[in-house]
Design an enzyme around this catalytic site. Sequence first.
Site, PDB file in Angstrom:
ATOM      1  N   SER A 138       0.778  -1.240   0.000  1.00 46.81           N
ATOM      2  CA  SER A 138       0.000   0.000   0.000  1.00 46.81           C
ATOM      3  C   SER A 138       0.806   1.285   0.000  1.00 46.81           C
ATOM      4  O   SER A 138       0.572   2.176   0.805  1.00 46.81           O
ATOM      5  CB  SER A 138      -0.950   0.016   1.191  1.00 46.81           C
ATOM      6  N   SER A 139       1.728   1.382  -0.920  1.00 47.51           N
ATOM      7  CA  SER A 139       2.402   2.668  -1.098  1.00 47.51           C
ATOM      8  C   SER A 139       1.383   3.724  -1.515  1.00 47.51           C
ATOM      9  O   SER A 139       1.548   4.902  -1.197  1.00 47.51           O
ATOM     10  CB  SER A 139       3.529   2.556  -2.133  1.00 47.51           C
ATOM     11  N   ASP A 189      -6.792  -0.321   3.013  1.00 51.06           N
ATOM     12  CA  ASP A 189      -5.456   0.276   3.015  1.00 51.06           C
ATOM     13  C   ASP A 189      -5.449   1.639   3.706  1.00 51.06           C
ATOM     14  O   ASP A 189      -4.580   1.945   4.525  1.00 51.06           O
ATOM     15  CB  ASP A 189      -4.956   0.473   1.579  1.00 51.06           C
TER      16      ASP A 189
HETATM   17  P1  ADP Z   1       0.704  -0.441  -3.829  1.00 49.71           P
HETATM   18  O1  ADP Z   1      -0.277   0.462  -3.176  1.00 49.71           O
HETATM   19  O2  ADP Z   1       0.441  -1.879  -3.538  1.00 49.71           O
HETATM   20  O3  ADP Z   1       2.121  -0.092  -3.557  1.00 49.71           O
HETATM   21  P2  ADP Z   1      -0.489   0.676  -6.158  1.00 49.71           P
HETATM   22  O4  ADP Z   1      -0.437   0.334  -7.601  1.00 49.71           O
HETATM   23  O5  ADP Z   1      -1.802   0.741  -5.491  1.00 49.71           O
HETATM   24  O6  ADP Z   1       0.500  -0.301  -5.388  1.00 49.71           O
HETATM   25  O7  ADP Z   1       0.173   2.099  -5.950  1.00 49.71           O
HETATM   26  C1  ADP Z   1       1.425   2.383  -6.522  1.00 49.71           C
HETATM   27  C2  ADP Z   1       1.327   3.723  -7.225  1.00 49.71           C
HETATM   28  O8  ADP Z   1       1.173   4.770  -6.254  1.00 49.71           O
HETATM   29  C3  ADP Z   1       2.580   4.079  -7.969  1.00 49.71           C
HETATM   30  O9  ADP Z   1       2.562   3.552  -9.278  1.00 49.71           O
HETATM   31  C4  ADP Z   1       2.512   5.599  -7.979  1.00 49.71           C
HETATM   32  O10 ADP Z   1       1.639   6.062  -8.990  1.00 49.71           O
HETATM   33  C5  ADP Z   1       1.884   5.911  -6.649  1.00 49.71           C
HETATM   34  N1  ADP Z   1       2.892   6.186  -5.623  1.00 49.71           N
HETATM   35  C6  ADP Z   1       3.025   5.552  -4.445  1.00 49.71           C
HETATM   36  N2  ADP Z   1       4.046   6.073  -3.724  1.00 49.71           N
HETATM   37  C7  ADP Z   1       4.572   7.056  -4.466  1.00 49.71           C
HETATM   38  C8  ADP Z   1       5.666   7.964  -4.294  1.00 49.71           C
HETATM   39  N3  ADP Z   1       6.442   7.934  -3.207  1.00 49.71           N
HETATM   40  N4  ADP Z   1       5.925   8.851  -5.293  1.00 49.71           N
HETATM   41  C9  ADP Z   1       5.164   8.873  -6.411  1.00 49.71           C
HETATM   42  N5  ADP Z   1       4.141   8.039  -6.622  1.00 49.71           N
HETATM   43  C10 ADP Z   1       3.833   7.146  -5.689  1.00 49.71           C
HETATM   44 MG    MG Z   2      -2.364   0.481  -3.527  1.00 48.13          MG
END
Ligand code: ADP
Ligand code: MG
Length: 410
Positions: A138-139, A189
């Site tokens: 959950s980035s 999330d």
């Molecule tokens: P997850 O939530 O499992 O990591 P997701 O596909 O839901 O995967 O979210 C990832 C997306 O969130 C990335 O492709 C980007 O667009 C965005 N994102 C997350 N963290 C960052 C960050 N630190 N800087 C820029 N974009 C980010």
């Molecule tokens: Mg996500």
Amino acid sequence: MTEPQWLEAWTAEDGAHRVDELFTSSFDGSPEGVWSAPGRVNLIGEHTDYNAGLCLPTALPHRTYIALRPREDDQVRLVSAQAEGMWEARLSDIAPGAVNGWGAYVAGVAWALTEAGHKMGGFDAAVDSCVPFGAGLSSSAALEAAAAVALDAVAGLGLAASDAGRAELVDATRRAENEIAGAPTGGLDQSASLRCREGYALLLDFRPGLKPLESGVPVPFDLATAGLTLLVVDTRAEHSHVDGEYGARRAACEQAANLLGLGSLREIAPTLGGMGIDRALTELEPHDPDGVLRRRVRHVVSEIDRTARFADLVRDGRAADVGPFMLASHISLRDDYEVSSRELDLVVDSAMAAGALGARMTGGGFGGSAIALVRLADVDAVAQAVADAFAGADLTPPAFLLAPPSAPAA
Ligand code: ADP
Ligand code: MG
């Protein structure tokens, strides 16, 4: 032997320093402040959020940091150490379907707070993160939640000061992800990143109409005293077909609930006055020649039950006994819900063979991460066994994280 690769969490000072520097080198002057929010790992309760079910996440020590400063106009300018160039838009131009790119996760929060009746202005912000992207940790929610607490502070809303206020921020971040970033996720999330507490797991109940304090109950989750730890393995496998498969699972659950005349699959539970799983499966049979609907329903109903029992054990200080529930969850996700992958199965099998007490895929599936409950003394051996299994199968080396239950967005 392949050396396991560990992904350490940054210290708060390090994270703050990084975004402060990125802000000052990208914009004139200093930010008004620095905020951050954690990624999350779900202990159990997968694909239950959109079925009005239960899940049990904790916050990771790995966080996304944001340095932010409000503007006089309604321009939004964003930079990220993880993205090229500057993302720009006017707040008044943000609408469902109107913006693309990673900035939608941040600007979408400002849009959703405006929709909720709060007054928002433009802002400049710099982002940096040690939460791995697209790893099922959950980035995206970490980014939204960091933006939410930052905007809450600079606009003086005071929502982050109470759990009920945080539940409002959950709504805004979820709307940002669903409607502006266009990802149909169910709210787990964002709840985890905003409402978990250090040393606790958060038992989330997605039945509609619950008050915040009923929908998110902290459960003390003390692994260290029990001599245990939670090992997270990011398989680094490319997700493929994730969106389509996720949508198909949701649609199957909705179809089954409709056929049964229920608002959600949660209502099957006998404890809620429901018909019980056996009768539900019998009623679905004539509509379900290939058995797919019944397998999906069996996963959801059994997973909600496992989550409740897992939480009860943890609450009773019996974390060492939850392993079998983790394994049963994995098998259900693999065989009934069909969302596991070769890499996720390999983590579970190799970790169990090396002495883990339990292991399962976590997150939506089709790649992403798996978790293992491991005795402290066995951590290195289990990580080594998983790394060796991946090397032996010619797979990209996984990354390992330790996940003590950590603090929420702040
Ligand atoms: P997850 O939530 O499992 O990591 P997701 O596909 O839901 O995967 O979210 C990832 C997306 O969130 C990335 O492709 C980007 O667009 C965005 N994102 C997350 N963290 C960052 C960050 N630190 N800087 C820029 N974009 C980010
Ligand atoms: Mg996500």
